[in-house]
Design a protein around this motif. Structure first.
Motif, PDB file in Angstrom:
ATOM      1  N   PRO A 519       0.803  -1.234   0.000  1.00  0.00           N
ATOM      2  CA  PRO A 519       0.000   0.000   0.000  1.00  0.00           C
ATOM      3  C   PRO A 519       0.833   1.279   0.000  1.00  0.00           C
ATOM      4  O   PRO A 519       0.424   2.278  -0.593  1.00  0.00           O
ATOM      5  CB  PRO A 519      -0.823  -0.131   1.292  1.00  0.00           C
ATOM      6  CG  PRO A 519      -0.894  -1.598   1.560  1.00  0.00           C
ATOM      7  CD  PRO A 519       0.441  -2.126   1.122  1.00  0.00           C
ATOM      8  N   THR A 520       1.999   1.255   0.645  1.00  0.00           N
ATOM      9  CA  THR A 520       2.842   2.454   0.674  1.00  0.00           C
ATOM     10  C   THR A 520       3.379   2.769  -0.713  1.00  0.00           C
ATOM     11  O   THR A 520       3.338   3.919  -1.172  1.00  0.00           O
ATOM     12  CB  THR A 520       4.003   2.263   1.664  1.00  0.00           C
ATOM     13  OG1 THR A 520       3.478   1.990   2.968  1.00  0.00           O
ATOM     14  CG2 THR A 520       4.875   3.507   1.738  1.00  0.00           C
ATOM     15  N   LEU A 521       3.881   1.739  -1.404  1.00  0.00           N
ATOM     16  CA  LEU A 521       4.405   1.973  -2.751  1.00  0.00           C
ATOM     17  C   LEU A 521       3.287   2.335  -3.726  1.00  0.00           C
ATOM     18  O   LEU A 521       3.494   3.133  -4.649  1.00  0.00           O
ATOM     19  CB  LEU A 521       5.153   0.741  -3.248  1.00  0.00           C
ATOM     20  CG  LEU A 521       6.600   0.564  -2.760  1.00  0.00           C
ATOM     21  CD1 LEU A 521       7.292  -0.529  -3.554  1.00  0.00           C
ATOM     22  CD2 LEU A 521       7.393   1.855  -2.887  1.00  0.00           C
ATOM     23  N   ALA A 522       2.112   1.750  -3.544  1.00  0.00           N
ATOM     24  CA  ALA A 522       0.986   2.091  -4.413  1.00  0.00           C
ATOM     25  C   ALA A 522       0.631   3.568  -4.263  1.00  0.00           C
ATOM     26  O   ALA A 522       0.269   4.235  -5.242  1.00  0.00           O
ATOM     27  CB  ALA A 522      -0.215   1.209  -4.080  1.00  0.00           C
ATOM     28  N   TYR A 523       0.740   4.091  -3.043  1.00  0.00           N
ATOM     29  CA  TYR A 523       0.453   5.510  -2.826  1.00  0.00           C
ATOM     30  C   TYR A 523       1.536   6.385  -3.449  1.00  0.00           C
ATOM     31  O   TYR A 523       1.245   7.458  -3.988  1.00  0.00           O
ATOM     32  CB  TYR A 523       0.324   5.793  -1.339  1.00  0.00           C
ATOM     33  CG  TYR A 523      -0.120   7.205  -1.016  1.00  0.00           C
ATOM     34  CD1 TYR A 523      -1.302   7.719  -1.534  1.00  0.00           C
ATOM     35  CD2 TYR A 523       0.645   8.026  -0.192  1.00  0.00           C
ATOM     36  CE1 TYR A 523      -1.714   9.006  -1.236  1.00  0.00           C
ATOM     37  CE2 TYR A 523       0.243   9.316   0.110  1.00  0.00           C
ATOM     38  CZ  TYR A 523      -0.941   9.804  -0.417  1.00  0.00           C
ATOM     39  OH  TYR A 523      -1.347  11.088  -0.134  1.00  0.00           O
ATOM     40  N   ALA A 524       2.791   5.950  -3.382  1.00  0.00           N
ATOM     41  CA  ALA A 524       3.859   6.697  -4.052  1.00  0.00           C
ATOM     42  C   ALA A 524       3.574   6.790  -5.548  1.00  0.00           C
ATOM     43  O   ALA A 524       3.770   7.841  -6.175  1.00  0.00           O
ATOM     44  CB  ALA A 524       5.204   6.015  -3.796  1.00  0.00           C
ATOM     45  N   GLN A 525       3.098   5.697  -6.117  1.00  0.00           N
ATOM     46  CA  GLN A 525       2.729   5.692  -7.538  1.00  0.00           C
ATOM     47  C   GLN A 525       1.555   6.635  -7.784  1.00  0.00           C
ATOM     48  O   GLN A 525       1.509   7.348  -8.794  1.00  0.00           O
ATOM     49  CB  GLN A 525       2.386   4.269  -7.960  1.00  0.00           C
ATOM     50  CG  GLN A 525       2.431   4.013  -9.454  1.00  0.00           C
ATOM     51  CD  GLN A 525       2.239   2.537  -9.760  1.00  0.00           C
ATOM     52  OE1 GLN A 525       1.231   1.937  -9.414  1.00  0.00           O
ATOM     53  NE2 GLN A 525       3.232   1.936 -10.413  1.00  0.00           N
ATOM     54  N   GLU A 526       0.603   6.661  -6.840  1.00  0.00           N
ATOM     55  CA  GLU A 526      -0.550   7.558  -6.948  1.00  0.00           C
ATOM     56  C   GLU A 526      -0.112   9.021  -6.934  1.00  0.00           C
ATOM     57  O   GLU A 526      -0.725   9.873  -7.596  1.00  0.00           O
ATOM     58  CB  GLU A 526      -1.507   7.268  -5.789  1.00  0.00           C
ATOM     59  CG  GLU A 526      -2.755   8.109  -5.761  1.00  0.00           C
ATOM     60  CD  GLU A 526      -3.618   7.800  -4.542  1.00  0.00           C
ATOM     61  OE1 GLU A 526      -4.223   8.745  -3.987  1.00  0.00           O
ATOM     62  OE2 GLU A 526      -3.698   6.626  -4.133  1.00  0.00           O
ATOM     63  N   LEU A 527       0.949   9.318  -6.194  1.00  0.00           N
ATOM     64  CA  LEU A 527       1.467  10.690  -6.124  1.00  0.00           C
ATOM     65  C   LEU A 527       2.320  11.061  -7.322  1.00  0.00           C
ATOM     66  O   LEU A 527       2.846  12.179  -7.396  1.00  0.00           O
ATOM     67  CB  LEU A 527       2.279  10.870  -4.837  1.00  0.00           C
ATOM     68  CG  LEU A 527       1.493  10.800  -3.522  1.00  0.00           C
ATOM     69  CD1 LEU A 527       2.438  10.855  -2.329  1.00  0.00           C
ATOM     70  CD2 LEU A 527       0.449  11.908  -3.442  1.00  0.00           C
ATOM     71  N   GLY A 528       2.484  10.130  -8.259  1.00  0.00           N
ATOM     72  CA  GLY A 528       3.228  10.418  -9.475  1.00  0.00           C
ATOM     73  C   GLY A 528       4.675   9.992  -9.460  1.00  0.00           C
ATOM     74  O   GLY A 528       5.431  10.363 -10.369  1.00  0.00           O
ATOM     75  N   HIS A 529       5.083   9.229  -8.449  1.00  0.00           N
ATOM     76  CA  HIS A 529       6.477   8.790  -8.366  1.00  0.00           C
ATOM     77  C   HIS A 529       6.638   7.449  -9.072  1.00  0.00           C
ATOM     78  O   HIS A 529       5.928   6.492  -8.761  1.00  0.00           O
ATOM     79  CB  HIS A 529       6.898   8.662  -6.901  1.00  0.00           C
ATOM     80  CG  HIS A 529       8.344   8.324  -6.718  1.00  0.00           C
ATOM     81  ND1 HIS A 529       9.344   9.224  -6.964  1.00  0.00           N
ATOM     82  CD2 HIS A 529       8.956   7.182  -6.320  1.00  0.00           C
ATOM     83  CE1 HIS A 529      10.508   8.672  -6.708  1.00  0.00           C
ATOM     84  NE2 HIS A 529      10.296   7.419  -6.326  1.00  0.00           N
ATOM     85  N   PRO A 530       7.565   7.354 -10.016  1.00  0.00           N
ATOM     86  CA  PRO A 530       7.797   6.047 -10.648  1.00  0.00           C
ATOM     87  C   PRO A 530       8.413   5.074  -9.649  1.00  0.00           C
ATOM     88  O   PRO A 530       9.377   5.396  -8.962  1.00  0.00           O
ATOM     89  CB  PRO A 530       8.764   6.368 -11.794  1.00  0.00           C
ATOM     90  CG  PRO A 530       9.433   7.648 -11.392  1.00  0.00           C
ATOM     91  CD  PRO A 530       8.441   8.406 -10.576  1.00  0.00           C
TER      92      PRO A 530
END
Length: 739
Positions: A519-530
């Motif tokens: 879930p943490t990495l999925a949120y990073a992706q949601e914020l636009g971070h590859p």
């Protein structure tokens, strides 16, 4: 004019049509009927061609079914009410039954579970599914007509007092419905007399020796005279064991000491007379021994089946004040019986601390095994239940706590693991640098805390978690739908320093590669971070294991809040007023139930990564909790990660509107405000509605309530001292409330 008249007539016709709809029972009764029939919300939803969430809304009263579904739903409920009439209505309206001879009881037929003692380390094999036909009527409970009249009079007296002391129109308190129970309920409270206090005000007479002889008391609790029942929560599960709650007077009468002298192990010494008495009667104890929550059993046989009783010894601290409230254990026996029966009916019959009950609830709702017929031998055998945790699995090295043998095999004993060696998914504990306070913020007058209701439970809803063991992968492509932990570098993602980082518990930005839950990495992706992971431990076998757990605890929380007069229908100002009234005038029965429900959520999630206990433990050695299928630190990490991400997502929405927190502690955030209420700072849309995606006031899990208010000067002084205002916004340490 004719057009206007036609539209008015159409509106009136619509009202008449709505008034003529099929009547439905109260939402609580809808849920009771479904559970009494052993039906799930999914089954109801499938039959009526609606979503499960729709059935949930019907049972909580948030929405009402519309035609043509309403007629079908009403027909279903009418049929179920015929099969399963409300026992509380019958108890009040029906005359006292004439004495009847107790029917002879034949031993139950052997089941697959019959050969499993409660102390077994492995998951108990399932027993064959319960038959759908209604069981034969049991013998009438051993409660005389006087007790029945007393129970009715007690209810009437309580209702009269409630009517006199009813609060202001801002909140309509609802008297708690009698707990729906089978038999005489799942438990009794003993107060040293010759009577036992059971559900809904019933008094059960004890055998002559049961007051002073523990083996006699246990035999009575398992017999037809007591008629204590705790029905299974899943068709493949097993019925719960009777619970005997011992007050100080009852414990003294049974020869138990007022306190446990061994404060390290918290159990009676092996040479105590009570243990000798139990051994003489061929009763055994589990590995926990005879402590505050002893479990006493006899090994099951094909003829006797399961024989087990749970005790709660109140003078030894069985009801922890942090979970149940400061003076709950001192309540009179009738009130204590009502309190614990309500918890048992809505959550689970207590089997230990609320943390233990939270973990046991997971297994009760998702049993590890079921009964399956072997076509070759035509016999019942134990088979795994799909989507359940069926066996203990080793954690991935990053997921394991420092004491675990997996870590001991990889690192020296004194080694301090770095972020690229250990998964650190914990709740927030962050304060903003006081130097980042703006002039506009310093011009405000108050610091206001808001707290997310049942944050961990809300995070568990629909959360996919690993079911089987972890699989090691190098250079994986990130998949937000696959549970696991991933090694990735998020240090290049720039975020507003007035917000905590969503990637670390302390809110500081990461400085290099680290392990993160999905879930943490999925949120990073949601914020636009590859997201580019270099390594991962993934669980391809996964599913929403905690869904049923969340649903039951959510329903318990919402029902208890409704009994306290706080419902989802209250407008925001009235909701805040009702919550403030609860703090000023707590209900002695329902408030402890509410506290215990919340503690069950947090404790149950924490128990998924139970650490070793006891002075005799040596790091690197396995400890008993590792033998449980429910020892799953990866599931705990996923829930906490999701809760932290949910918190940051809402704070990020408020930040876009110009509001930034000054402190966050787990599920509590503190904002500076021009007034003392959350309504003074929570942003609104131009239409006056709550900001979409932000914090919303309300009773449901995931919504927020007012946590406390202090002055601006107080908050700034806390920040200057490096202390977290969110921890003390109530006026005391939040840890004192078990938060």
């Amino acid at each position: 004019m004719p057009d206007e008249q036609e539209s008015l007539f159409a509106a009136v016709d619509a009202l008449l049509e709505e008034a003529a709809q099929d009547p439905l029972p109260h939402p609580d009764e809808r849920k009771r009927l479904r559970e009494a029939a052993g039906l799930s919300q999914d089954q109801i939803a499938k039959a009526l061609s609606v979503r499960r969430e729709t059935v949930t809304s019907w049972e909580t009263g948030r929405t009402a079914p519309r035609a043509p579904k309403r007629a079908a739903y009403a027909r279903l409920l009418e049929g179920l009410s015929t099969l399963h009439p409300d026992p509380t209505v019958n108890a009040v309206n029906a005359p006292a039954p004439a004495p009847a001879p107790t029917p002879s009881t034949a031993p139950a037929p052997p089941t697959v579970n019959a050969v499993n003692a409660p102390a077994s380390k492995q998951p108990a094999p399932a027993q064959p599914p319960a038959p759908s036909a209604p069981s034969a009527p049991s013998a009438p409970p051993t409660v005389n007509a006087v007790n029945a009249v007393n129970a009715v009079n007690a209810v009437n007296a309580v209702n009269a007092v409630n009517a006199v002391n009813a609060p202001a129109p801002a909140r309509t308190a609802v008297a708690a419905r009698p707990a729906p129970v089978e038999g005489n309920g799942p438990l009794v409270v003993l107060d040293g007399t010759d009577k036992a206090h059971a559900a809904n005000g019933l008094l059960l007479p004890l055998p002559p020796k049961a007051r002073t002889d523990l083996p006699t008391l246990i035999a009575w609790a398992l017999g037809p005279d007591a008629d204590l029942r705790s029905p299974r929560l899943h068709r493949n599960g097993k019925d719960g064991d009777p619970l005997l709650v011992l007050t100080p007077a009852a414990a003294e009468a049974l020869g138990l000491p007022p306190t446990l002298e061994d404060r390290r192990t918290l159990r009676l010494p092996d040479n105590h007379p009570t243990l000798k008495l139990l051994a003489k009667a061929k009763w055994q104890l589990t590995r926990r021994g005879f402590g505050p929550w002893p479990r006493i059993y006899r090994p099951a046989t094909p003829t006797t089946g399961r024989q087990c009783v749970q005790l709660a010894v109140l003078p030894w601290g069985a009801l922890d004040a942090r979970a149940w409230g400061e003076h709950t254990a001192e309540l009179p026996a009738p009130e204590l019986a009502a309190l614990l029966t309500t918890y048992a009916a809505r959550v689970l019959t207590p089997r230990g601390s609320t943390a233990v009950s939270g973990l046991e609830l997971m297994t009760a709702l998702r049993p590890p095994t079921r009964a399956a017929r072997n076509p070759e031998t035509n016999t019942w055998e134990s088979a795994p239940v799909a989507g359940s945790l069926t066996r203990a699995v080793d954690p991935a090295p990053p997921e394991a706590p420092d004491e675990h043998p997996v870590v001991a095999a990889l690192y020296p004993r004194a080694h301090q693991r770095t972020p690229d060696q250990v998964l650190d998914e914990e709740a927030y504990d962050w304060i903003r640098d006081p130097q980042l306070l703006t002039d506009a913020e310093c011009a405000r007058t108050h610091a206001v805390g808001i707290d997310v209701n049942m944050a961990f439970a809300a995070a568990a809803n629909r959360l996919p978690v690993g079911i089987g063991p972890a699989v090691h992968t190098r250079g994986p492509r990130f998949d937000p739908k696959t549970p696991g932990c991933w090694l990735a570098d998020l240090s290049s993602l720039e975020l507003d320093p007035r917000l905590p980082s969503p990637f670390t518990p302390n809110g500081h930005p990461p400085t290099g590669p680290a392990w993160y839950a999905t879930p943490t990495l999925a949120y990073a992706q949601e914020l636009g971070h590859p997201v580019h992971a270099t390594e991962a431990w993934l669980r391809p076998d996964h599913g929403p294991y905690l869904d049923a757990w969340y649903t039951r605890l959510r329903d318990a929380y919402v029902a208890t809040m409704a009994d306290l007069g706080v419902t989802s229908a209250l407008p925001e100002p009235e909701f805040l007023a009702a919550m403030a009234e609860l703090q000023e005038h707590p209900d002695p029965v329902l408030k402890p139930v509410l506290s215990a429900i919340k503690s069950t959520v947090k404790g149950g999630i924490g128990k998924l990564r139970e650490r070793p206990q006891g002075a005799a433990y040596r790091p690197g050695e396995p400890w008993p909790a590792l033998e449980r299928p429910t020892w799953r630190p990866d599931i705990r990490a996923a829930v906490i990660s999701t809760a932290r991400v949910n918190m940051h997502r809402k704070m990020n929405k408020l930040a876009a509107a110009g509001l930034h927190p000054i402190a966050v502690l787990s599920d509590c955030a503190v904002y500076l405000s021009d007034g003392p209420s959350p309504l003074d700072f929570l942003p609104r849309t131009p239409e006056g509605k709550p900001l979409p995606g932000g914090f919303r006031l309300g009773v449901s899990p995931g919504m927020v309530k007012h946590e406390g208010t202090q002055s601006l000067l107080w908050a700034v002084e806390m920040l200057d001292q490096g202390l977290n205002p969110a921890r003390h916004i109530k006026g005391h340490d939040a840890a004192a409330d078990g938060e």
